[in-house]
Design a protein around this motif. Structure first.
Motif, short mmCIF file in Angstrom:
data_model
loop_
_atom_site.label_atom_id
_atom_site.label_comp_id
_atom_site.label_asym_id
_atom_site.label_seq_id
_atom_site.Cartn_x
_atom_site.Cartn_y
_atom_site.Cartn_z
N SER A 1 0.75 -1.23 0.09
CA SER A 1 0.11 -0.08 -0.05
C SER A 1 1.08 1.30 0.10
CB SER A 1 -1.11 0.02 1.16
OG SER A 1 -1.87 0.96 1.02
N ASP A 2 0.23 2.39 -0.54
CA ASP A 2 0.71 3.72 -0.21
C ASP A 2 2.33 3.60 -0.78
OD1 ASP A 2 -1.03 5.19 1.57
OD2 ASP A 2 -0.98 3.21 2.39
N VAL A 3 2.37 3.48 -2.18
CA VAL A 3 3.67 3.66 -2.77
C VAL A 3 4.01 5.05 -2.97
CG1 VAL A 3 4.61 3.14 -5.04
CG2 VAL A 3 3.29 1.35 -4.06
N HIS A 4 3.27 5.80 -3.23
CA HIS A 4 3.25 7.11 -3.23
C HIS A 4 4.58 7.59 -4.29
CE1 HIS A 4 0.27 8.89 -0.64
NE2 HIS A 4 0.52 7.92 0.45
N GLY A 5 4.37 7.06 -5.43
CA GLY A 5 5.40 7.48 -6.37
C GLY A 5 6.90 7.26 -6.08
N ASN B 1 -6.91 8.15 -1.13
CA ASN B 1 -7.41 9.63 -1.46
C ASN B 1 -6.41 10.40 -2.05
OD1 ASN B 1 -5.54 8.83 0.62
ND2 ASN B 1 -5.92 10.99 1.69
N HIS B 2 -5.20 10.16 -2.32
CA HIS B 2 -4.38 10.88 -3.23
C HIS B 2 -4.28 10.53 -4.57
CE1 HIS B 2 -1.46 12.65 -0.26
NE2 HIS B 2 -2.17 11.99 0.72
N ASP B 3 -4.59 9.21 -4.86
CA ASP B 3 -5.00 8.84 -6.41
C ASP B 3 -6.25 9.61 -6.88
OD1 ASP B 3 -3.22 6.74 -6.07
OD2 ASP B 3 -4.52 5.46 -5.20
N GLY C 1 -4.94 0.46 3.80
CA GLY C 1 -3.65 1.19 4.18
C GLY C 1 -3.71 2.51 4.93
N HIS C 2 -3.40 3.52 4.16
CA HIS C 2 -3.97 5.07 4.69
C HIS C 2 -2.92 5.28 5.82
CE1 HIS C 2 -5.91 8.53 4.36
NE2 HIS C 2 -6.85 8.34 5.28
N SER C 3 -2.91 4.48 6.95
CA SER C 3 -2.01 5.38 8.08
C SER C 3 -0.69 5.03 7.94
CB SER C 3 -2.41 4.42 9.26
OG SER C 3 -2.11 2.97 9.16
N HIS C 4 -0.48 4.24 6.91
CA HIS C 4 1.40 3.91 6.77
C HIS C 4 1.92 3.03 7.86
CE1 HIS C 4 1.91 7.24 3.45
NE2 HIS C 4 0.51 6.99 3.59
N MET C 5 1.22 2.36 8.70
CA MET C 5 1.76 1.73 9.82
C MET C 5 1.35 0.11 9.34
SD MET C 5 2.61 3.76 12.51
CE MET C 5 1.99 5.44 12.98
ZN ZN Z 1 -1.00 7.35 1.82
#
Ligand code: ZN
Length: 249
Positions: free
Chosen positions: A7-11, A63-65, A148-152
């Motif tokens: 999750s949360d690859v964020h580029g 949410n960022h996507d 995902g989302h919490s990055h934990m």
């Molecule tokens: Zn994220």
């Protein structure tokens, strides 16, 4: 089936490449992605190209996507997230944009459920407490729930007696989803973040889920943080986004 869960690859291409190499070496049968492939990081287009090549991929949008394709407004984003969203929007090609537009906020598979944040509010709720997990339980049809989302890297697990436990998952730690006499008990897994960990460990996080053994194991990989930071600076993204990668927060 063994799935690579992330999750949360964020580029973040450097972090994502490490994780994909590990999944390939582990010979996974499929992939589960809990969203936020883009936003914050300097290589959204490259990360989306790699995602589109994955076989047997189950993915939702984050949410960022959604902000990048203009489906949610950025009212609640901090200035860094907002700047990165606008930069990402301009950096994405037509095919990548269409791919993001094709994603849903929730995916109901017969063997599992995927959301980015939580089942009742996929785009914005952070699943962080036992109370929140309990609040969301009635919204899930097939367990486990991946989010995902919490990055934990965390797990919420409900015992056969109905007691809920919240666990932070360490590197290499395996969690066993319990079986009750009446079937599989509720359990939620968050694999942590590939491209922007926030648990004060700057290594990329991901997990392997074995759907038969019902084990979920988290793995952490050190990657070349300095290379990603240099790209963030070279592409004119906010300096804070480079700094936070070093600290894992
Ligand atoms: Zn994220």
């Amino acid at each position: 089936m063994r799935y690579g869960v992330f999750s949360d690859v964020h580029g973040n291409l450097e972090a994502f490449s490490m994780v994909l190499d590990f999944f390939r070496a582990s010979r996974v049968d499929g992939y589960i992605c809990c969203g936020d492939v883009v936003g914050y990081g300097p290589d959204p287009e490259e990360c989306l190209s790699l995602i589109r090549e994955l076989k047997n991929l189950h993915i939702v949008c984050g949410n960022h996507d959604l902000a990048v394709i203009g489906r949610i407004d950025m009212e609640w984003f901090n200035p860094y997230a907002r700047a990165a969203t606008l930069w990402t929007r301009a950096a994405l090609g037509e095919e990548s944009r269409r791919f993001l537009e094709s994603l849903t906020a929730r995916l109901d598979h017969k063997d599992f459920t995927i959301v980015h944040g939580s089942p009742q509010r996929p785009a914005d709720e952070y699943l962080l407490s036992v109370a929140q997990f309990k609040n969301n339980m009635s919204r899930v049809k097939a367990w486990p729930l991946f989010c995902g989302h919490s990055h934990m890297p965390v797990c919420f697990r409900c015992s056969a007696e109905g007691k809920v436990q919240a666990l932070f998952i360490e590197d290499h730690q395996a969690i066993i989803g319990e079986m009750a006499p009446y079937g599989i008990v509720p359990v939620a897994y968050n694999p942590g973040s590939v491209g922007q960990p926030r648990d004060h460990d700057n290594r990329a996080a991901c997990a392997l889920w074995d759907s038969e053994a019902r084990t979920f194991q988290v793995y952490r990989f050190a990657y070349e943080v300095a290379a990603t930071q240099a790209k963030i600076r070279a592409k004119g993204l906010p300096e804070y986004l480079a700094l936070r990668l070093a600290y894992g927060q």
